[in-house]
Motif scaffolding. Structure first.
Motif, PDB file in Angstrom:
ATOM      1  N   LEU A  50      34.574  18.112  59.414  1.00  0.00           N
ATOM      2  CA  LEU A  50      35.625  18.910  59.046  1.00  0.00           C
ATOM      3  C   LEU A  50      36.633  18.372  58.471  1.00  0.00           C
ATOM      4  CD1 LEU A  50      35.516  21.610  62.099  1.00  0.00           C
ATOM      5  CD2 LEU A  50      34.284  21.854  59.870  1.00  0.00           C
ATOM      6  N   VAL A  51      37.267  17.638  59.120  1.00  0.00           N
ATOM      7  CA  VAL A  51      38.673  16.661  58.803  1.00  0.00           C
ATOM      8  C   VAL A  51      38.636  15.521  59.562  1.00  0.00           C
ATOM      9  CG1 VAL A  51      41.041  17.143  59.109  1.00  0.00           C
ATOM     10  CG2 VAL A  51      39.787  19.208  58.604  1.00  0.00           C
ATOM     11  N   SER A  52      39.372  14.638  58.824  1.00  0.00           N
ATOM     12  CA  SER A  52      39.863  13.310  59.434  1.00  0.00           C
ATOM     13  C   SER A  52      41.344  13.302  59.152  1.00  0.00           C
ATOM     14  CB  SER A  52      39.191  12.068  58.554  1.00  0.00           C
ATOM     15  OG  SER A  52      39.887  11.942  57.572  1.00  0.00           O
ATOM     16  N   ALA A  53      42.079  12.974  60.444  1.00  0.00           N
ATOM     17  CA  ALA A  53      43.547  13.229  60.509  1.00  0.00           C
ATOM     18  C   ALA A  53      44.112  11.829  61.290  1.00  0.00           C
ATOM     19  CB  ALA A  53      44.087  14.629  61.065  1.00  0.00           C
ATOM     20  N   PRO A  54      45.363  11.464  60.679  1.00  0.00           N
ATOM     21  CA  PRO A  54      46.115  10.690  61.660  1.00  0.00           C
ATOM     22  C   PRO A  54      46.925  11.283  62.734  1.00  0.00           C
ATOM     23  CG  PRO A  54      47.467  11.147  59.923  1.00  0.00           C
ATOM     24  CD  PRO A  54      46.143  11.755  59.669  1.00  0.00           C
ATOM     25  N   LEU A  55      47.304  10.635  63.656  1.00  0.00           N
ATOM     26  CA  LEU A  55      48.091  10.778  64.753  1.00  0.00           C
ATOM     27  C   LEU A  55      49.691  10.585  64.496  1.00  0.00           C
ATOM     28  CD1 LEU A  55      46.123   9.760  67.936  1.00  0.00           C
ATOM     29  CD2 LEU A  55      46.130  12.027  66.807  1.00  0.00           C
ATOM     30  N   VAL A  56      50.522  11.076  64.910  1.00  0.00           N
ATOM     31  CA  VAL A  56      52.142  10.844  64.589  1.00  0.00           C
ATOM     32  C   VAL A  56      52.439  10.700  66.293  1.00  0.00           C
ATOM     33  CG1 VAL A  56      52.719  13.157  65.002  1.00  0.00           C
ATOM     34  CG2 VAL A  56      54.093  11.575  63.782  1.00  0.00           C
ATOM     35  N   ILE A  57      53.107   9.349  66.107  1.00  0.00           N
ATOM     36  CA  ILE A  57      54.032   8.988  67.399  1.00  0.00           C
ATOM     37  C   ILE A  57      55.270   9.666  67.516  1.00  0.00           C
ATOM     38  CG2 ILE A  57      54.999   7.010  68.755  1.00  0.00           C
ATOM     39  CD1 ILE A  57      53.022   5.076  67.190  1.00  0.00           C
ATOM     40  N   ALA A  72      49.235  18.856  63.489  1.00  0.00           N
ATOM     41  CA  ALA A  72      49.427  20.201  62.957  1.00  0.00           C
ATOM     42  C   ALA A  72      50.107  20.913  64.408  1.00  0.00           C
ATOM     43  CB  ALA A  72      48.172  20.826  63.023  1.00  0.00           C
ATOM     44  N   VAL A  73      49.716  20.509  65.526  1.00  0.00           N
ATOM     45  CA  VAL A  73      50.541  20.875  66.557  1.00  0.00           C
ATOM     46  C   VAL A  73      52.046  20.738  67.019  1.00  0.00           C
ATOM     47  CG1 VAL A  73      50.512  20.880  69.385  1.00  0.00           C
ATOM     48  CG2 VAL A  73      48.534  21.178  67.903  1.00  0.00           C
ATOM     49  N   ILE A  74      52.623  19.294  66.346  1.00  0.00           N
ATOM     50  CA  ILE A  74      53.542  19.052  66.531  1.00  0.00           C
ATOM     51  C   ILE A  74      54.619  19.165  65.412  1.00  0.00           C
ATOM     52  CG2 ILE A  74      53.694  16.564  65.621  1.00  0.00           C
ATOM     53  CD1 ILE A  74      54.598  17.426  69.335  1.00  0.00           C
ATOM     54  N   LYS A  75      54.153  19.521  64.230  1.00  0.00           N
ATOM     55  CA  LYS A  75      55.122  19.733  63.128  1.00  0.00           C
ATOM     56  C   LYS A  75      56.022  20.695  63.415  1.00  0.00           C
ATOM     57  CE  LYS A  75      54.879  20.249  58.074  1.00  0.00           C
ATOM     58  NZ  LYS A  75      54.051  20.802  57.038  1.00  0.00           N
ATOM     59  N   PRO A  76      55.828  21.940  63.949  1.00  0.00           N
ATOM     60  CA  PRO A  76      57.068  23.094  64.085  1.00  0.00           C
ATOM     61  C   PRO A  76      57.942  22.510  65.035  1.00  0.00           C
ATOM     62  CG  PRO A  76      54.849  23.941  64.202  1.00  0.00           C
ATOM     63  CD  PRO A  76      54.566  22.368  64.382  1.00  0.00           C
ATOM     64  N   HIS A  77      57.861  21.773  66.053  1.00  0.00           N
ATOM     65  CA  HIS A  77      58.784  21.084  66.792  1.00  0.00           C
ATOM     66  C   HIS A  77      59.519  20.015  66.173  1.00  0.00           C
ATOM     67  CE1 HIS A  77      56.821  23.259  70.299  1.00  0.00           C
ATOM     68  NE2 HIS A  77      55.657  22.820  69.765  1.00  0.00           N
ATOM     69  N   VAL A  78      58.779  19.080  65.319  1.00  0.00           N
ATOM     70  CA  VAL A  78      59.535  18.196  64.527  1.00  0.00           C
ATOM     71  C   VAL A  78      60.784  18.928  63.752  1.00  0.00           C
ATOM     72  CG1 VAL A  78      59.591  16.384  62.775  1.00  0.00           C
ATOM     73  CG2 VAL A  78      58.020  16.323  65.014  1.00  0.00           C
ATOM     74  N   GLU A  79      60.054  19.940  62.930  1.00  0.00           N
ATOM     75  CA  GLU A  79      60.832  20.653  61.954  1.00  0.00           C
ATOM     76  C   GLU A  79      62.005  21.301  62.715  1.00  0.00           C
ATOM     77  OE1 GLU A  79      57.830  23.033  59.869  1.00  0.00           O
ATOM     78  OE2 GLU A  79      57.725  21.353  58.501  1.00  0.00           O
ATOM     79  N   GLY A  80      61.935  21.712  63.957  1.00  0.00           N
ATOM     80  CA  GLY A  80      62.622  22.441  64.663  1.00  0.00           C
ATOM     81  C   GLY A  80      63.825  21.789  65.364  1.00  0.00           C
ATOM     82  N   GLY A  81      63.716  20.494  65.347  1.00  0.00           N
ATOM     83  CA  GLY A  81      64.559  19.362  65.692  1.00  0.00           C
ATOM     84  C   GLY A  81      64.468  18.859  67.471  1.00  0.00           C
ATOM     85  N   LYS A  82      63.512  19.515  67.910  1.00  0.00           N
ATOM     86  CA  LYS A  82      63.305  19.150  69.156  1.00  0.00           C
ATOM     87  C   LYS A  82      62.393  17.921  69.423  1.00  0.00           C
ATOM     88  CE  LYS A  82      63.126  24.110  71.032  1.00  0.00           C
ATOM     89  NZ  LYS A  82      62.617  25.000  71.769  1.00  0.00           N
TER      90      LYS A  82
END
Length: 337
Positions: free
Chosen positions: A135-142, A221-231
């Motif tokens: 389906l998809v290949s994707a990196p992780l983010v630290i 995908a899961v962490i992006k909203p938290h990063v954008e929210g500044g947490k």
């Protein structure tokens, strides 16, 4: 000369009926396999995910499942069977009836990493499954909590080097891509960090926001909203190139660990022995879904690169990828059990 007595015509009729019955019986045995492929699907399909609801795997499976349900005109249900680095889900599907109605949400965790780390699994990542498509290949983010003193990856490495074993990193579970990425990162950055396994991403993210762990190797995908929210602060992505989801976030190699690169991948597989016609039907419909411009845009923004493999291409990919994870485990000196 004694004249032969001719058998009554009714005898030949009975023999004819017997032959007809045998032929009909043979057709009765052969027909269900053909009919099952032609009529597929005629009941709900289940996609089994090896992590709890709310994580990246679960969200992606539900997104694809919703669209596949429309394409096949049958309900597609996501069933979560978390545990053991998602190998519980893989084991369940490997033992399921090969009729196309139970499918595994396969990924690096259960088809690459778990076999490299765990002995005694009751499935083989290649022999036990019939590949449908990646389906998809994707990196992780630290990432780390926004309250952490370190603001860059170099500062985070320096902090860990100053206090060996004092910093911890979370993963969705032992034997997941996040786990191995953390071990590989610690080895190549020459720092000692402690692994804290969770049962899925949600609990790990909650603990990280609360400051109970300092690092986490997350799907984008899961962490992006938290990063954008500044947490949460994003330090680096694990791919060889920057991600469209975080264009301003450097790669790990750019941020101070040259040559570091690791990516996760996701795909669908069925139990070995599933009729080729059913595999082909599923592949055709899923590939159509993956070419939907809206889905492509959505997944690209979240850092995913769409893969529309044929079953044969996916099989060849697994033949290369499975040994690669074994090498990563060996190079990181991880203990297997």
């Amino acid at each position: 000369m004694k004249r032969k007595t001719l058998k009554p015509l009714s005898t030949f009729k009975n023999v004819g009926r017997g032959i007809a019955a045998l032929v009909a019986g043979g057709m009765f045995v052969a027909m269900p396999m053909t009919a099952s492929a032609q009529d597929f699907p005629n009941k709900p399909i289940k996609i089994v995910v090896g992590f709890p609801p709310g994580g990246g795997s679960d969200l992606m499976a539900r997104s694809v499942g919703d669209k596949l349900s429309i394409a096949l005109n049958q309900p597609v249900i996501v069933e979560n069977k978390p545990g053991a680095g998602s190998s519980i889900a893989a084991s369940y599907v490997a033992q399921s009836k090969p009729d196309g109605y139970t499918i595994l949400f396969g990924q690096a965790a259960n088809l690459g990493i778990a076999p490299a780390l765990r002995s005694g699994l009751n499935y083989d990542p290649i022999k036990s499954f019939a590949p449908i498509t990646r389906l998809v290949s994707a990196p992780l983010v630290i990432v780390g909590p926004a309250t952490l003193q370190a603001k860059t990856l170099k500062e985070l490495i320096a902090m860990a080097a100053a206090k060996p074993g004092a910093l911890s990193y979370g993963s969705p579970g032992a034997g997941t891509a996040g786990h191995l990425a953390g071990e590989m990162f610690g080895s190549e950055a020459k720092i000692k960090i402690v692994h804290v396994p969770y049962k899925g991403q949600s609990a790990a993210i909650t603990d990280m926001i609360g400051g109970r762990i300092e690092m986490y190797f997350s799907t984008l995908a899961v962490i992006k909203p938290h990063v954008e929210g500044g947490k949460i602060r994003a330090f680096a992505v694990t791919s060889g190139q920057r991600s469209p989801a975080f264009p301003n976030v450097p790669t790990v190699a750019e941020a101070g660990v040259p040559g570091f690169e690791i990516e996760n991948w996701y795909g669908l597989v069925a139990p070995a022995g599933t009729p080729p016609a059913i595999i082909s039907r599923l592949n055709t419909e899923v590939v159509k879904i993956l070419k939907d411009p809206k889905l492509v845009e959505e997944l690209s923004k979240e850092g995913g690169n769409i893969k529309t493999d044929t079953p044969e291409q996916f099989a060849k990919f697994l033949e290369v990828d499975v040994p690669r994870w074994k090498k990563i485990v060996k190079d990181a000196n991880l203990q297997t059990n």
